[in-house]
Design a protein around this motif. Structure first.
Motif: not given
Length: 775
Positions: A269-277
């Motif tokens: 699983k990978w969940i994007e963090d806000r900086r990555e967004h």
């Protein structure tokens, strides 16, 4: 009473407001590993080596993988796709992980898989990458700058001209010509939930849960890129916390996670963090317009010409459609006899650019409406009166523009009354009374202004969407569709459309959307298309099921089909409701039983599928009127009143329409005065948190006054038009017009979106200084 047109409460909301929503990160999977990415800190660099030894030695780390490590399960290292437009994008598609070179800050270089995210992040920080920093290309207007990648001979991806008519004659005979240099700056689509993907690996099947707008397209991409059995690959969409465009793309992270799961034979699983967004999710723009408008002495437009340069960032995540959308919709709701726009799409070493809510239409509205305001100023004419003289009249509908949509079909506005919309909103906004209010405010030292703008949005983009309606032997009514919900109320709208055919409540219909296991085909959610396309398919399929039910019931009730009606989930004889048979019983008969008779002239199963074919867009239109107050000391802009008129065709659920319009306007306010995706001169992103990248909050969005016209589209059986993006389209243009009006004593000109407080102060001071120097 028809379910279509009713203000039905959204069926999706109960689970969401009671904490029972299920997003990608909520899906329980035993033993799932978690991924984190090693990302480039440079906008452009060559990779001379990657040392993963320290990261692999961290307890809890399962694997640290580069592109070479994944190669064994990849069908292709590069994420090559077919360009439906025919654009040569062979060297523009990204790689699953960097292949010897990085082209923007944040580009994924390696994937770290560990028992939890904390360990994965810590290990990712230990990966040592030997970079040879290269010169970046930062400004899309400078095509002679350094190449974005070594493989590119030029950063220009494509160039073409959009136009029609005799543009030279239009300008040669013009009484007035107005010119402008405009900049539509980068913005992002910040949904509450970022991107996320979970790849579950079973013995013979791979199930991918994704926060995506296009599950079928994502499934095709995985089958193209990764060594998987396509027949045993399923992509499913759980609840999605917003899309706004960035989630319609296939990203390197998506492919890397699925490839790593395939290679390691375990769920990841990978969940994007806000900086990555901020650094990696698709952004939209920059666009630079050099543009001019020719007009007769009475203000009637003769032609528009100019140049549009569009920054697509480091890679193409899909076809380069945004600048084409902008150029072909520039003329908006106006009669423009001639047009010539030179378009160039250019790579830079910045985050990839794709669609964000509006997909090029708000930029076009901003450009055209700025020109209209400039012409009104030149003529000394009321801005609303100038627009009235140029708007396409209702009696000319449908109105054919000599342009082609991306599908190759002519651009034809299907229905609407643009002058009528403007007249109604002017009355509601008390436009004629505003000069008096403005004079009184200025006497008190307050700078207020009013602005007006029109916007068009082509919606319901085809060519189709899948819809299936099925009645089970228990009486359950189920809709299955290739459309993809992302918080906009799609399931409620489709349930209403289906319920209308069977005389039941919307909550009696179950909608399954965004799952490749439930629908064989699907194009997904984008371009304000799903109610038009999926809704039409569901209407057709539900009608076919209803016809089939009446046909069978006519035998069972010994009544003519034309004497039967479907009410409350049962077929009954008109005028004799006691003679009835439930839909579930009809489905039970059509289920069949081994060795027993079956109706001879009716196919098995009480269900039907449809893929309603639509080639022509349904054009929604909007006219917005805004009052603002500007603080000339700080550059702060406060919106005092916002009145918005929309024509979105037949409204399936007026409550959902209102919510979508309100959301679009809020997004447009962000586009106009807040959302600034900054990069410094070295290509480093400098607005990577919400402390720097400001979005409108509750105090920034006033009570919105929304008005509606309904001009049904003749291109679909519902008469519907899309609503999700029309609210955002004219917003920035209307606000810019209002700010300019407020600052008319200083002769300030607004030529960019967003217009930030520091920029406004700069413009005011510059005009004061100029007046002082010449006065």
């Amino acid at each position: 009473m028809s379910a279509i047109g009713a203000r039905v409460l959204r069926l999706e909301d109960h689970a969401l407001v009671t904490g029972q929503g299920r997003f990608v990160d909520d899906i329980p999977v035993t033993g799932v590993a978690v991924a984190a990415f090693v990302r480039s800190p440079h906008p452009h660099a060559l990779i001379r080596g990657i040392d993963v030894s320290a990261a692999r030695a961290v307890p809890g780390v399962v694997a640290v993988l580069t592109l070479d490590d994944l190669a064994g399960v990849l069908k292709q290292r590069r994420m090559n796709r077919i360009s439906n437009s025919g654009t040569n994008l062979g060297r523009s598609w990204p790689f699953a992980l960097a292949d010897g070179e990085v082209s923007f800050v944040g580009e994924p270089v390696a994937i770290v898989v560990a028992g939890d995210r904390y360990v994965a992040e810590d290990a990712a920080a230990l990966v040592e990458v030997d970079y040879e920093v290269a010169a970046p290309a930062i400004d899309c207007r400078n095509e002679r700058g350094p190449p974005v990648r070594r493989e590119l001979a030029s950063n220009r991806v494509i160039s073409y001209t959009v136009g029609y008519g005799d543009i030279a004659a239009a300008f040669a005979k013009a009484a007035h010509v107005v010119r402008d240099e405009l900049w539509a700056h980068r913005g992002a689509g910040h949904s509450m939930e970022g991107r996320g993907i979970l790849a579950e690996i079973f013995d013979r099947e791979t199930v991918v849960w994704a926060s995506t707008q296009k599950p079928h397209d994502l499934r095709t991409a995985f089958a193209d890129y990764v060594a998987l059995d396509e027949s045993r690959l399923r992509v499913a969409v759980p609840d999605v916390g917003g899309g706004f465009g960035p989630k319609l793309c296939v990203y390197p992270e998506d492919v890397a996670v699925v490839a790593a799961a395939t290679l390691l034979r375990r769920s990841i699983k990978w969940i994007e963090d806000r900086r990555e967004h901020f650094t990696n999710a698709a952004q939209e723009r920059d666009q630079y317009w050099s543009i001019e408008l020719a007009a007769d002495g009475d203000g009637r437009v003769r032609g528009v010409r100019g140049r549009l340069i569009h920054d697509i960032g480091a890679y193409a995540l899909q076809d380069v459609n945004i600048p084409y959308n902008s150029a072909t919709t520039l003329t908006g709701p106006y009669i423009v006899p001639a047009l010539a726009i030179e378009v160039a799409a250019v790579h830079t070493n910045k985050a990839p650019v794709s669609s964000v809510r509006g997909a090029g239409y708000p930029q076009a509205a901003f450009a055209m409406e700025r020109l209209m305001d400039g012409l009104a100023r030149t003529l000394g004419l009321d801005r609303a009166e100038l627009r009235r003289r140029n708007l396409i009249p209702a009696e000319k509908m449908p109105y054919l523009k000599p342009l082609k949509a991306r599908s190759g079909e002519p651009v034809q506005y299907d229905s609407g009354d643009y002058p009528g919309c403007q007249a109604e909103i002017l009355r509601a906004a008390q436009w004629q009374d505003f000069p008096g209010r403005q004079t009184a405010a200025r006497a008190g030292g307050r700078y207020i202004g009013i602005g007006l703008a029109h916007g068009m949005k082509g919606t319901g983009r085809g060519p189709f969407e899948f819809g299936n309606v099925r009645v089970s032997p228990t009486g359950q009514i189920t809709v299955s569709t290739g459309a993809a919900p992302m918080g906009q109320g799609l399931c409620t709208a489709l349930a209403q459309i289906c319920a209308d055919a069977f005389g039941v409540r919307a909550r009696d219909v179950t909608v399954i959307a965004g799952d490749t296991a439930a629908a064989p085909l699907g194009l997904g959610g984008f371009a304000s298309r799903q109610t038009v396309t999926a809704g039409s398919s569901v209407k057709i399929a539900a009608g076919a099921v209803a016809d089939k039910a009446r046909k069978l019931a006519s035998h069972m009730l010994e009544a003519a089909e034309e004497d039967l009606e479907i009410v409350n989930g049962e077929v009954r004889v008109v005028g004799a409701p006691q003679l009835a048979v439930k839909l579930g019983e009809l489905a039970r008969v059509l289920k069949g039983a081994p060795g027993y008779p079956f109706p001879k002239d009716i196919e098995p199963g009480l269900e039907a599928s449809a893929t309603f074919r639509i080639d022509q867009l349904a054009y929604s239109n909007a006219c917005h009127c805004v009052e603002v107050e500007v603080d000339i000391e700080t550059g702060g802009v406060r919106i005092l009143r916002y009145v918005a008129m929309q024509d979105v065709g037949r409204r399936i659920n007026p409550m959902i329409v209102e919510g979508q319009v309100h959301g679009g306007i809020a997004h447009g306010i962000g586009n106009a005065i807040f959302e600034w995706m900054g990069y410094d001169e070295a290509g480093q992103p400098i607005t990577t948190t919400f402390a720097d990248y400001i979005m409108p909050g509750a105090r920034d969005v006033p009570k919105l006054e929304t008005l509606y016209k309904e001009s049904p589209s003749p291109h679909n059986p519902l008469g519907a038009k899309g609503v999700g993006e029309v609210g955002v389209t004219p917003a920035a243009a209307a606000i810019a017009s209002a700010i300019e009006d407020a600052l008319s004593p200083f002769d300030v000109r607004i030529a960019q979106m967003p217009i930030t407080p520091p920029k406004l102060v700069e413009l005011i001071k510059a005009r004061i200084g100029l007046k002082g120097a010449t006065g």
